[in-house]
Write an enzyme that holds these catalytic residues in place. Sequence first.
Site, PDB file in Angstrom:
ATOM      1  N   LYS A 128      51.327  29.795  96.234  1.00 57.57           N
ATOM      2  CA  LYS A 128      50.901  30.685  95.148  1.00 57.57           C
ATOM      3  C   LYS A 128      49.392  30.584  94.922  1.00 57.57           C
ATOM      4  O   LYS A 128      48.691  31.602  94.867  1.00 57.57           O
ATOM      5  CB  LYS A 128      51.647  30.362  93.856  1.00 57.57           C
ATOM      6  CG  LYS A 128      51.290  31.289  92.705  1.00 57.57           C
ATOM      7  CD  LYS A 128      52.171  31.037  91.487  1.00 57.57           C
ATOM      8  CE  LYS A 128      51.797  29.761  90.778  1.00 57.57           C
ATOM      9  NZ  LYS A 128      52.498  29.604  89.490  1.00 57.57           N
ATOM     10  N   ASP A 146      54.515  34.416  90.448  1.00 58.03           N
ATOM     11  CA  ASP A 146      54.782  33.478  89.359  1.00 58.03           C
ATOM     12  C   ASP A 146      56.022  33.951  88.619  1.00 58.03           C
ATOM     13  O   ASP A 146      56.746  34.841  89.088  1.00 58.03           O
ATOM     14  CB  ASP A 146      53.569  33.338  88.436  1.00 58.03           C
ATOM     15  CG  ASP A 146      53.357  34.555  87.540  1.00 58.03           C
ATOM     16  OD1 ASP A 146      54.003  35.612  87.783  1.00 58.03           O
ATOM     17  OD2 ASP A 146      52.563  34.460  86.598  1.00 58.03           O
TER      18      ASP A 146
END
Length: 217
Positions: A128, A146
């Site tokens: 991420k 997310d």
Amino acid sequence: MARPRGAKARAAIVVERLAVEYPGSANDLCALQHDSPYQLLVATILSAQCTDEMVNKVTPAVFAQYPTPGDLAEAEPADVEQLIHATGFFRQKTKSLIGMGAALEDRFDGEVPTELEDLVTLPGVGRKTGNVIRSVAFGLPGLPVDTHVGRLARRLELTSETDPVKAELDLNGLVEPEERGALSLRLILHGRKVCGARRPRCDECVLADMCPAAFKV
């Protein structure tokens, strides 16, 4: 409008409408204040389990004290811990920051790499974070997933995956590379502003007429 059939058609409308609702590039839309890929990397590591607002209060002192990866690599852990204490998990974050600085110095000549496979080898950097750096700092394809992105993507039936990496790969198959980073940030903004986890405000949503979950959550 008639509800579009298929995830690809829905994704195209999501990209188009959210670009109007939240204009700008990925760099424009990023809430973390930074002036370089290195600064964004520091800020993103600090943002774990912490608000962007708090990170932005802490980072100016960090950037002033450690303006380069080499400076951070040689930092005293206690000094870093004191600077970043308010972001939470400060001991682990300090270890990640110092390790990241050392890795950049030792393996990348003090420069932040652009490739995801290199970024994820840095301490404190997962997929991420790597995608954030690629899309925001370098304008390269990268779609960070997310909790907001995952939630909205499932409600829009762009993926059924709860695993962030699997969800990212599904979204990558639906969204053009140049749109991925900005779309992720727009989904985050929309998730915070309109499509909340508990009480989505479907009556205010620009996607309500084509969202399979509209008025059902």
